[in-house]
Design a protein around this motif. Sequence first.
Motif, PDB file in Angstrom:
ATOM      1  N   ILE A   1       0.845  -1.211   0.000  1.00 29.30           N
ATOM      2  CA  ILE A   1       0.000   0.000   0.000  1.00 29.30           C
ATOM      3  C   ILE A   1       0.874   1.253   0.000  1.00 29.30           C
ATOM      4  O   ILE A   1       1.723   1.427   0.869  1.00 29.30           O
ATOM      5  N   CYS A   2       0.625   2.100  -0.987  1.00 37.94           N
ATOM      6  CA  CYS A   2       1.294   3.410  -1.036  1.00 37.94           C
ATOM      7  C   CYS A   2       0.201   4.488  -0.963  1.00 37.94           C
ATOM      8  O   CYS A   2      -0.848   4.348  -1.600  1.00 37.94           O
ATOM      9  N   VAL A   3       0.435   5.523  -0.192  1.00 38.61           N
ATOM     10  CA  VAL A   3      -0.573   6.581  -0.022  1.00 38.61           C
ATOM     11  C   VAL A   3      -0.024   7.903  -0.572  1.00 38.61           C
ATOM     12  O   VAL A   3       1.147   8.214  -0.366  1.00 38.61           O
ATOM     13  N   HIS A   4      -0.892   8.634  -1.264  1.00 36.95           N
ATOM     14  CA  HIS A   4      -0.496   9.946  -1.798  1.00 36.95           C
ATOM     15  C   HIS A   4      -1.095  11.043  -0.911  1.00 36.95           C
ATOM     16  O   HIS A   4      -2.298  11.014  -0.636  1.00 36.95           O
ATOM     17  N   ILE A   5      -0.266  11.991  -0.514  1.00 36.86           N
ATOM     18  CA  ILE A   5      -0.805  13.151   0.199  1.00 36.86           C
ATOM     19  C   ILE A   5      -0.298  14.443  -0.451  1.00 36.86           C
ATOM     20  O   ILE A   5       0.720  14.437  -1.144  1.00 36.86           O
ATOM     21  N   ILE A   6      -1.033  15.531  -0.207  1.00 38.82           N
ATOM     22  CA  ILE A   6      -0.652  16.835  -0.755  1.00 38.82           C
ATOM     23  C   ILE A   6      -0.471  17.824   0.399  1.00 38.82           C
ATOM     24  O   ILE A   6      -1.351  17.946   1.260  1.00 38.82           O
ATOM     25  N   ASN A   7       0.668  18.502   0.398  1.00 35.98           N
ATOM     26  CA  ASN A   7       0.888  19.596   1.354  1.00 35.98           C
ATOM     27  C   ASN A   7       0.480  20.915   0.709  1.00 35.98           C
ATOM     28  O   ASN A   7       0.652  21.104  -0.495  1.00 35.98           O
ATOM     29  N   GLY A   8      -0.043  21.806   1.541  1.00 36.78           N
ATOM     30  CA  GLY A   8      -0.364  23.146   1.043  1.00 36.78           C
ATOM     31  C   GLY A   8      -1.774  23.264   0.491  1.00 36.78           C
ATOM     32  O   GLY A   8      -2.073  24.221  -0.244  1.00 36.78           O
ATOM     33  N   LEU A   9      -2.648  22.313   0.853  1.00 35.80           N
ATOM     34  CA  LEU A   9      -4.040  22.431   0.388  1.00 35.80           C
ATOM     35  C   LEU A   9      -4.691  23.657   1.037  1.00 35.80           C
ATOM     36  O   LEU A   9      -4.285  24.079   2.128  1.00 35.80           O
ATOM     37  N   PRO A  10      -5.701  24.251   0.390  1.00 33.66           N
ATOM     38  CA  PRO A  10      -6.292  25.494   0.899  1.00 33.66           C
ATOM     39  C   PRO A  10      -6.737  25.361   2.363  1.00 33.66           C
ATOM     40  O   PRO A  10      -7.372  24.371   2.727  1.00 33.66           O
ATOM     41  N   ASN A  11      -6.380  26.353   3.132  1.00 37.05           N
ATOM     42  CA  ASN A  11      -6.759  26.462   4.552  1.00 37.05           C
ATOM     43  C   ASN A  11      -6.140  25.403   5.460  1.00 37.05           C
ATOM     44  O   ASN A  11      -6.531  25.281   6.609  1.00 37.05           O
ATOM     45  N   GLU A  12      -5.199  24.620   4.973  1.00 33.93           N
ATOM     46  CA  GLU A  12      -4.548  23.658   5.866  1.00 33.93           C
ATOM     47  C   GLU A  12      -3.344  24.313   6.531  1.00 33.93           C
ATOM     48  O   GLU A  12      -2.486  24.906   5.865  1.00 33.93           O
ATOM     49  N   THR A  13      -3.262  24.166   7.845  1.00 39.28           N
ATOM     50  CA  THR A  13      -2.120  24.687   8.593  1.00 39.28           C
ATOM     51  C   THR A  13      -1.030  23.614   8.636  1.00 39.28           C
ATOM     52  O   THR A  13      -1.279  22.448   8.313  1.00 39.28           O
TER      53      THR A  13
END
Length: 313
Positions: free
Chosen positions: A190-202
């Motif tokens: 299992i590999c998971v993709h995440i995104i940093n810097g999404l709107p309003n995320e601290t």
Amino acid sequence: MNNPFPLSLDNKRYQTWNYYLQTTFHTKVAKVPINAYFTCPNRDGTKGIGGCTFCSGQGSGDFPINPVKDLLLQFEQRKEVMEHKWPNCQKMVYFQAYTNTYAPLETLKQLYQPFVEKEDVIGICIGTRSDCLSQECIDYLAEIANKKEVWVELGLQTIHDTTSKQINRCSTYQEFEEAVQKLAKTNIKICVHIINGLPNETKDMMLETVKTLAKLPIHALKIHMLHIIDGSLMAKDYKQNPWPLLTLEEYIDVVIEQLEYLPQHIILQRLTGDGMEDILLAPMWTKKKTIVLNEIDKEMVRRNTYQGKKVKK
Ligand code: SF4
């Protein structure tokens, strides 16, 4: 300064995909992306329309649309490019664009089976959504995994449902966790993709995403910076009313702290994404992938830190 991280062949302070491949297969392994022309429940109206607001409409693949429909031919063409770069490399096929389990099982079998039987393919990677993995599909993939390495790549992006709603993911963290638990009962990786810097995320929210994933039975993670891609819904908003995106320094700071909270067995398949340069609107620093990776390395040395440093024993 000596490198305190043990799982490295090239002085990195986190476990790279290349380290995993080299120590598992003892040779260079290239991932060969293909486009099987799926759609996605978030585009065809089943769960939503318009897709995730950051999605370019090309299904989050980082290569242009391939006009060749025949998948084996697509594979051969891209394989040639890879072999030019890495002669004699082994190959994994990567069903990358859109949601590659979003079809009846019989259709999936017709698409995957030629690669299961292909001798020069040592593994199969499948990008998909957690709400598009039926038990029968998982059972079939587990059967393949008895013969070849199978990776399922789940787009999560964030654990925060408030953000997911805002970016029109039409999928919840609970659905994701259920899929992970089902996959974890098999020999599928299992590999998971995440995104940093999404709107309003601290920063705390981004760290929370990784701290939560660190407790799950996953094998690998891909971390991306949010790309504003022309043609996406987000790009429309951004053009009308641009908002501040993470700077390179802020991104490096978040990624390093995320790595500190990740156990050392989790492989980092990516620490920055490959956007399609011609349609990238922002942030422009993401085009310099090597610089981003080098700066992460340098800053980890400066902070004398490494993957897993903050994991409680
Ligand atoms: S990012 Fe993936 S899930 Fe979202 S719209 Fe694009 S293809 Fe569908």
